[in-house]
Design a protein around this motif. Structure first.
Motif, mmCIF file in Angstrom:
data_model
loop_
_atom_site.group_PDB
_atom_site.id
_atom_site.type_symbol
_atom_site.label_atom_id
_atom_site.label_comp_id
_atom_site.label_asym_id
_atom_site.label_seq_id
_atom_site.Cartn_x
_atom_site.Cartn_y
_atom_site.Cartn_z
ATOM 1 N N LYS A 42 0.846 -1.194 0.000
ATOM 2 C CA LYS A 42 0.000 0.000 0.000
ATOM 3 C C LYS A 42 0.885 1.249 0.000
ATOM 4 O O LYS A 42 1.841 1.342 0.770
ATOM 5 C CB LYS A 42 -0.879 -0.019 1.257
ATOM 6 N N MET A 82 1.045 5.679 -0.108
ATOM 7 C CA MET A 82 0.308 6.914 0.203
ATOM 8 C C MET A 82 0.938 8.039 -0.609
ATOM 9 O O MET A 82 2.164 8.140 -0.684
ATOM 10 C CB MET A 82 0.450 7.236 1.694
ATOM 11 N N THR A 121 -2.234 10.670 6.093
ATOM 12 C CA THR A 121 -2.183 9.623 5.066
ATOM 13 C C THR A 121 -2.972 9.978 3.799
ATOM 14 O O THR A 121 -2.767 9.349 2.773
ATOM 15 C CB THR A 121 -2.704 8.268 5.614
ATOM 16 N N PRO A 130 1.680 12.183 3.439
ATOM 17 C CA PRO A 130 3.024 12.058 4.015
ATOM 18 C C PRO A 130 3.859 13.329 3.863
ATOM 19 O O PRO A 130 3.857 13.947 2.804
ATOM 20 C CB PRO A 130 3.637 10.907 3.219
ATOM 21 N N VAL A 170 4.895 7.355 -0.726
ATOM 22 C CA VAL A 170 5.541 6.695 0.404
ATOM 23 C C VAL A 170 4.863 5.348 0.619
ATOM 24 O O VAL A 170 3.636 5.242 0.534
ATOM 25 C CB VAL A 170 5.409 7.591 1.664
ATOM 26 N N VAL A 171 5.657 4.327 0.874
ATOM 27 C CA VAL A 171 5.101 2.997 1.156
ATOM 28 C C VAL A 171 4.604 2.972 2.602
ATOM 29 O O VAL A 171 5.321 3.373 3.523
ATOM 30 C CB VAL A 171 6.171 1.906 0.946
ATOM 31 N N ALA A 172 3.365 2.521 2.793
ATOM 32 C CA ALA A 172 2.824 2.385 4.150
ATOM 33 C C ALA A 172 3.488 1.190 4.819
ATOM 34 O O ALA A 172 3.414 0.075 4.306
ATOM 35 C CB ALA A 172 1.313 2.184 4.086
ATOM 36 N N PRO A 173 4.159 1.396 5.964
ATOM 37 C CA PRO A 173 4.821 0.266 6.629
ATOM 38 C C PRO A 173 3.789 -0.751 7.106
ATOM 39 O O PRO A 173 2.676 -0.398 7.471
ATOM 40 C CB PRO A 173 5.522 0.918 7.834
ATOM 41 N N LEU A 204 2.354 -2.964 9.884
ATOM 42 C CA LEU A 204 2.390 -2.925 11.348
ATOM 43 C C LEU A 204 2.515 -4.338 11.881
ATOM 44 O O LEU A 204 1.955 -5.270 11.308
ATOM 45 C CB LEU A 204 1.106 -2.290 11.881
#
Lengths: 157, 157
Positions: free
Chosen positions: B2, B4, B74, B79, B146-149, B151
Motif C-alpha cells: 500500500k 500513500m 495519510t 506524508p 511513500v510505502v505504508a509500513p 504494522l
C-alpha cells in the motif's frame, strides 16, 4: 486495586492544578498507529525517519493529546467528566522513551452549565513544552470513587 | 504494497476535500486505553457504562481525533505533513461498531509559511456530526509517494 477519585464541580477552584505522566514506549506508538490507522513511516520506520527534519521516529502528535484526555478523565476532574472541547498547539516533537507530564490548571468555571475550562500543558522530561492548549469539560456534580478496570494483555509482534 | 501519495502545498485548493473512514472495534478501544492510560470504566466496563447517561460504553473522544490525524497524515495533504494545531468540539458519543468518516476541507492557505487550514468534520454512519474542528498543518513542498509500513500483529487478551 487501583481507584480513581473524581473532583466535583463545586470543589474545583480557579488555579487548582494536577499532573499525569507517561513514558512513550514502542508498544504505545504501534498501538496508536493501529487504533488510528495513521501508518505514516515518520512514526514507524527508523530508516525513513532519518531522512526527515526530525532525524528519528517521532510520536503521533495526537498521542500527546490522548494523554491530556487521560489526565482529565482519571485525575482532574476525574471519572464522570464529559469532554466537550480541546484546542491543541503542537510545539515540539516527542521521541520514543520521552516521559511526558500533563499539567492541568483550572482557568474558568461557568456555574450554570457546570462547565470548566482547564489549561492543558504537556512537558517532556527536559521541561520543554511540547503541546499547549485548553480543554472544556463538564465536571461531575458529585464526588465518586471508581475502580480502574484491568485492561487485557496486549502482545505485539 | 500500500502506498500513500502526498498533495504538495501548491496543488491544494480552497474548498478541496478528502475523506477517511474507520470502524471502531473492541481492539481499537482497548489499544487506545492502553496507549493513553485512560482507563475510565465508561469506555471499558459495560456494567458500569449502563449507569451513565450514555447507557453503554463509548469511545474516548480523543480516538476520533486520532482519526483526524490519520486522515491528514495519510490522505490530504498526506506524508510529509507537519501537524501544527487542532481545535476539537466533541458533539456526540461514538459507540463500538460505529463507522466514522473524517471529512477534510481546505479552508485557507498562507503562502509565506506553507501553512494550510483545514476544516475537520467527523460523521458517524448515520451522517450525524460527532466531532467538529479545524486543523493547521504545514503541507509538504513537493509531491511524494511513500510505502505504508506493515504494522506488527497486535494480540489482545
Amino acid at each position: 486495586m487501583k481507584t480513581m477519585q473524581s473532583i466535583p464541580y463545586d470543589e474545583l477552584e480557579i488555579g487548582q492544578s494536577a499532573t499525569y505522566s507517561k513514558t512513550l514506549t514502542e508498544e504505545d506508538l504501534v498501538m496508536f498507529a493501529k487504533t488510528s490507522g495513521d501508518v505514516n513511516p515518520v512514526h514507524l520506520d527508523e530508516e525513513f525517519a532519518k531522512g526527515t527534519p526530525f532525524k528519528t521516529r517521532i510520536a503521533h502528535g495526537m498521542w500527546s493529546a490522548g494523554l491530556i484526555s487521560a489526565a482529565l478523565a482519571t485525575v482532574m476532574p476525574g471519572p464522570g467528566t464529559i469532554y466537550l472541547g480541546q484546542n491543541l498547539s503542537f510545539r515540539r516533537p516527542v521521541l520514543l522513551g520521552d516521559t511526558l507530564t500533563i499539567k492541568l490548571t483550572v482557568s474558568g468555571k461557568q456555574d450554570e452549565k457546570k462547565w470548566v475550562t482547564i489549561d492543558t500543558e504537556v512537558f517532556n522530561q527536559d521541561e520543554k513544552l511540547v503541546v499547549k492548549g485548553d480543554a472544556t469539560v463538564m465536571a461531575p456534580a458529585a464526588a465518586a470513587e471508581v475502580v480502574a478496570p484491568d485492561l487485557p494483555a496486549v502482545t505485539i509482534g
